[in-house]
Design a protein around this motif. Structure first.
Motif, mmCIF file in Angstrom:
data_model
loop_
_atom_site.group_PDB
_atom_site.id
_atom_site.type_symbol
_atom_site.label_atom_id
_atom_site.label_comp_id
_atom_site.label_asym_id
_atom_site.label_seq_id
_atom_site.Cartn_x
_atom_site.Cartn_y
_atom_site.Cartn_z
ATOM 1 N N ALA A 1 15.417 -8.877 7.621
ATOM 2 C CA ALA A 1 15.589 -8.670 6.180
ATOM 3 C C ALA A 1 14.614 -7.652 5.604
ATOM 4 O O ALA A 1 14.674 -7.346 4.409
ATOM 5 N N ILE A 2 13.713 -7.116 6.428
ATOM 6 C CA ILE A 2 12.796 -6.077 5.943
ATOM 7 C C ILE A 2 13.605 -4.855 5.538
ATOM 8 O O ILE A 2 14.407 -4.342 6.321
ATOM 9 N N PRO A 3 13.457 -4.379 4.318
ATOM 10 C CA PRO A 3 14.276 -3.248 3.855
ATOM 11 C C PRO A 3 14.037 -1.990 4.701
ATOM 12 O O PRO A 3 12.896 -1.569 4.907
ATOM 13 N N ALA A 4 15.126 -1.417 5.177
ATOM 14 C CA ALA A 4 15.061 -0.186 5.958
ATOM 15 C C ALA A 4 15.285 1.009 5.047
ATOM 16 O O ALA A 4 16.159 0.991 4.178
ATOM 17 N N ALA B 1 13.701 -2.266 -5.792
ATOM 18 C CA ALA B 1 15.073 -1.904 -6.137
ATOM 19 C C ALA B 1 16.073 -2.766 -5.390
ATOM 20 O O ALA B 1 17.192 -2.989 -5.871
ATOM 21 N N GLY B 2 15.670 -3.245 -4.200
ATOM 22 C CA GLY B 2 16.537 -4.125 -3.432
ATOM 23 C C GLY B 2 16.303 -5.592 -3.705
ATOM 24 O O GLY B 2 16.852 -6.454 -2.998
ATOM 25 N N GLY B 3 15.473 -5.902 -4.718
ATOM 26 C CA GLY B 3 15.233 -7.292 -5.091
ATOM 27 C C GLY B 3 14.233 -8.010 -4.206
ATOM 28 O O GLY B 3 14.209 -9.254 -4.183
ATOM 29 N N ILE B 4 13.387 -7.278 -3.495
ATOM 30 C CA ILE B 4 12.388 -7.891 -2.617
ATOM 31 C C ILE B 4 11.012 -7.502 -3.130
ATOM 32 O O ILE B 4 10.711 -6.315 -3.311
ATOM 33 N N ASP B 5 10.155 -8.523 -3.367
ATOM 34 C CA ASP B 5 8.860 -8.244 -3.985
ATOM 35 C C ASP B 5 7.754 -7.960 -2.982
ATOM 36 O O ASP B 5 6.653 -7.562 -3.368
ATOM 37 N N GLY B 6 8.004 -8.160 -1.704
ATOM 38 C CA GLY B 6 7.016 -7.811 -0.690
ATOM 39 C C GLY B 6 6.022 -8.901 -0.360
ATOM 40 O O GLY B 6 5.245 -8.768 0.590
ATOM 41 N N ARG B 7 6.001 -9.998 -1.121
ATOM 42 C CA ARG B 7 5.021 -11.043 -0.836
ATOM 43 C C ARG B 7 5.418 -11.905 0.353
ATOM 44 O O ARG B 7 4.572 -12.480 1.023
ATOM 45 N N SER B 8 6.697 -11.977 0.615
ATOM 46 C CA SER B 8 7.163 -12.749 1.767
ATOM 47 C C SER B 8 8.526 -12.220 2.179
ATOM 48 O O SER B 8 9.241 -11.623 1.379
ATOM 49 N N ILE B 9 8.846 -12.454 3.439
ATOM 50 C CA ILE B 9 10.138 -12.008 3.962
ATOM 51 C C ILE B 9 10.650 -13.116 4.864
ATOM 52 O O ILE B 9 9.914 -13.661 5.684
ATOM 53 N N PRO B 10 11.887 -13.543 4.712
ATOM 54 C CA PRO B 10 12.362 -14.684 5.497
ATOM 55 C C PRO B 10 12.542 -14.396 6.977
ATOM 56 O O PRO B 10 12.439 -15.298 7.808
ATOM 57 N N ASP B 11 12.803 -13.139 7.323
ATOM 58 C CA ASP B 11 13.115 -12.776 8.697
ATOM 59 C C ASP B 11 12.887 -11.282 8.833
ATOM 60 O O ASP B 11 13.131 -10.520 7.892
ATOM 61 N N GLY C 1 0.771 -1.237 0.000
ATOM 62 C CA GLY C 1 0.000 0.000 0.000
ATOM 63 C C GLY C 1 0.800 1.283 0.000
ATOM 64 O O GLY C 1 0.216 2.365 -0.048
ATOM 65 N N ASN C 2 2.125 1.195 0.042
ATOM 66 C CA ASN C 2 2.985 2.378 0.066
ATOM 67 C C ASN C 2 3.819 2.370 -1.214
ATOM 68 O O ASN C 2 4.846 1.698 -1.291
ATOM 69 N N PRO C 3 3.381 3.089 -2.250
ATOM 70 C CA PRO C 3 4.054 2.984 -3.554
ATOM 71 C C PRO C 3 5.542 3.297 -3.504
ATOM 72 O O PRO C 3 6.348 2.599 -4.149
ATOM 73 N N ALA C 4 5.921 4.336 -2.775
ATOM 74 C CA ALA C 4 7.336 4.698 -2.719
ATOM 75 C C ALA C 4 8.140 3.588 -2.043
ATOM 76 O O ALA C 4 9.257 3.272 -2.477
ATOM 77 N N TYR C 5 7.578 3.007 -0.998
ATOM 78 C CA TYR C 5 8.284 1.929 -0.306
ATOM 79 C C TYR C 5 8.327 0.669 -1.172
ATOM 80 O O TYR C 5 9.342 -0.050 -1.186
ATOM 81 N N ALA C 6 7.245 0.384 -1.874
ATOM 82 C CA ALA C 6 7.237 -0.781 -2.762
ATOM 83 C C ALA C 6 8.345 -0.672 -3.801
ATOM 84 O O ALA C 6 9.043 -1.656 -4.105
ATOM 85 N N ALA C 7 8.521 0.534 -4.358
ATOM 86 C CA ALA C 7 9.590 0.739 -5.339
ATOM 87 C C ALA C 7 10.953 0.556 -4.693
ATOM 88 O O ALA C 7 11.880 -0.002 -5.303
ATOM 89 N N TRP C 8 11.084 1.023 -3.456
ATOM 90 C CA TRP C 8 12.338 0.854 -2.723
ATOM 91 C C TRP C 8 12.651 -0.643 -2.535
ATOM 92 O O TRP C 8 13.796 -1.070 -2.724
ATOM 93 N N CYS C 9 11.632 -1.420 -2.191
ATOM 94 C CA CYS C 9 11.825 -2.854 -1.993
ATOM 95 C C CYS C 9 12.201 -3.545 -3.299
ATOM 96 O O CYS C 9 13.107 -4.390 -3.336
#
Length: 390
Positions: free
Chosen positions: A79-82, A66-76, A56-64
């Motif tokens: 690892a959440i992009p800061a 760019a770091g190779g994380i699609d947001g559908r799952s996170i292992p830990d 729901g946060n377009p700017a953050y989604a783009a940031w993720c």
């Protein structure tokens, strides 16, 4: 039960639903001295919030992305992009629609800097209050009964900052307004003011009158403000040859920051000057660490009346259990060993409508029981509430 609540998110999950669940969880906090959240519980809450924000946060989604994380799952949760605080200057890191943005907190940098922007709505400000209140109460209010102050006789609050209405973009002024309304006496006051250049100044005469009256009436008092506000107060008392001795149960809360508004002092020297000027023991003085981009704050001790003689535990900044703090290497992003320096990274579950994981530019030393703030990284602009001399 709490982990189950955290896992209750689904495709229709939303910031508002998460915030309601989190507020219910926060109501349990403080009943047993703030027990730590278990790792599985915090991980479940963090994973749920990351899914909401990355969708729901377009700017953050783009940031993720760019770091190779699609947001559908996170292992830990680690690892959440800061997002660095600097990004809040140029990006609208929010899930709030423009019409819902009824408030905006700015970073308190020096003149000429572009401030960070943290958007809020009426709903997000309610969560902000729910997060800040119990942790503040635990560190600066709960011990007042042990200081001989009945619960029915709240302390006088003296804020060395402008009224919140006069500084609507200040998260610090807003915070002190919230806790004053909740825990302070009805005649509590703010003795800061806005100067001709837009910077904060101190009504020293007003502060002196309020503190002298509190001393004469035997009223427990809580004095709260920035480092430069306390420098102006200390200097003002000295120039007027006034020596205040606040009654038993009184406290002080200092939050770092000079912003070129006063002479600077090493923190131990500043704390010694505050204690001497107000007649407080070291145990009655707590340091707060917060910023406009976060919904929660850290404190370095529980302020108590103290006896002025006993040895105190080392001051360590700690965030509440619904936050996780990592002191990381700026080169590798990995957490540094105990005793080593790194930059502060915070994952704050109270940052529901913006970004939970925030990378600050503040340098700290990591310890098992918290962290010591050292200052700002050399390549990052200085800021008000985190520009701390040590």
């Amino acid at each position: 039960m709490s982990t189950k609540t955290a896992m209750s998110g689904n495709q229709s999950d939303s910031p508002a639903r998460f915030a309601r669940d989190l507020q219910d969880r926060l109501l349990q906090s403080g009943k047993d001295g703030f027990p730590a959240w278990s790792e599985p519980e915090f991980a479940a809450w963090a994973s749920r919030l990351f899914s909401i924000q990355s969708a729901g946060n377009p700017a953050y989604a783009a940031w993720c992305r760019a770091g190779g994380i699609d947001g559908r799952s996170i292992p830990d949760w680690r690892a959440i992009p800061a997002v660095p605080t600097e990004a809040f200057k140029s990006l609208d890191l929010t899930t709030l629609e423009p019409a819902a943005r009824t408030a905006c907190f700015h970073s308190s940098g020096t003149t000429g800097q572009t401030p960070s922007r943290h958007h809020h709505s009426a709903e997000s400000l309610r969560l902000y209050a729910a997060s800040l209140a119990p942790w503040f109460r635990f560190h600066l209010i709960d011990g007042l009964a042990r200081g001989g102050v009945p619960a029915a006789n709240p302390p006088l609050f003296v804020g060395l900052v402008p009224l919140p209405a006069e500084a609507p973009h200040s998260s610090l002024a807003h915070m002190l307004g919230e806790v004053t309304a909740r825990y302070g006496a009805s005649d509590s006051l703010f003795v800061g003011k806005i100067g001709a250049d837009g910077g904060w100044e101190l009504d020293v005469d007003g502060a002196v009158r309020a503190l002298a009256a509190a001393e004469g009436a035997g009223r427990a008092t809580l004095v709260a403000g920035t480092a430069f506000g306390f420098v102006h107060l200390v200097d003002g008392l000295a120039s007027r040859r006034v020596r205040v001795r606040l009654p038993s149960g009184s406290r002080a809360m200092e939050t770092g920051g000079y912003k070129g508004r006063s002479r600077t002092m090493p923190k131990p020297e500043l704390h010694a000057a505050i204690r001497e000027a107000l007649g407080l023991p070291d145990a009655a003085l707590a340091t707060e660490y917060g910023m406009s981009e976060l919904g929660s704050q850290a404190y370095d001790r529980v302020a108590t009346p103290g006896d002025g003689d006993r040895a105190e535990a080392p001051r360590r900044l700690r965030f509440p259990p619904w936050c996780r703090v990592r002191v990381v290497s700026p080169e590798t992003g990995n957490e540094v060993a105990f005793g080593e320096l790194g930059t502060v990274r915070v994952l704050d579950l109270a940052n529901v409508w913006s970004v939970a994981a925030v990378q600050t530019g503040d340098v700290a030393r990591r310890w098992p029981d918290g962290f010591d703030l050292i200052g700002r990284a050399s390549d990052v602009e200085p800021r008000g509430c985190s520009l701390m001399a040590v």
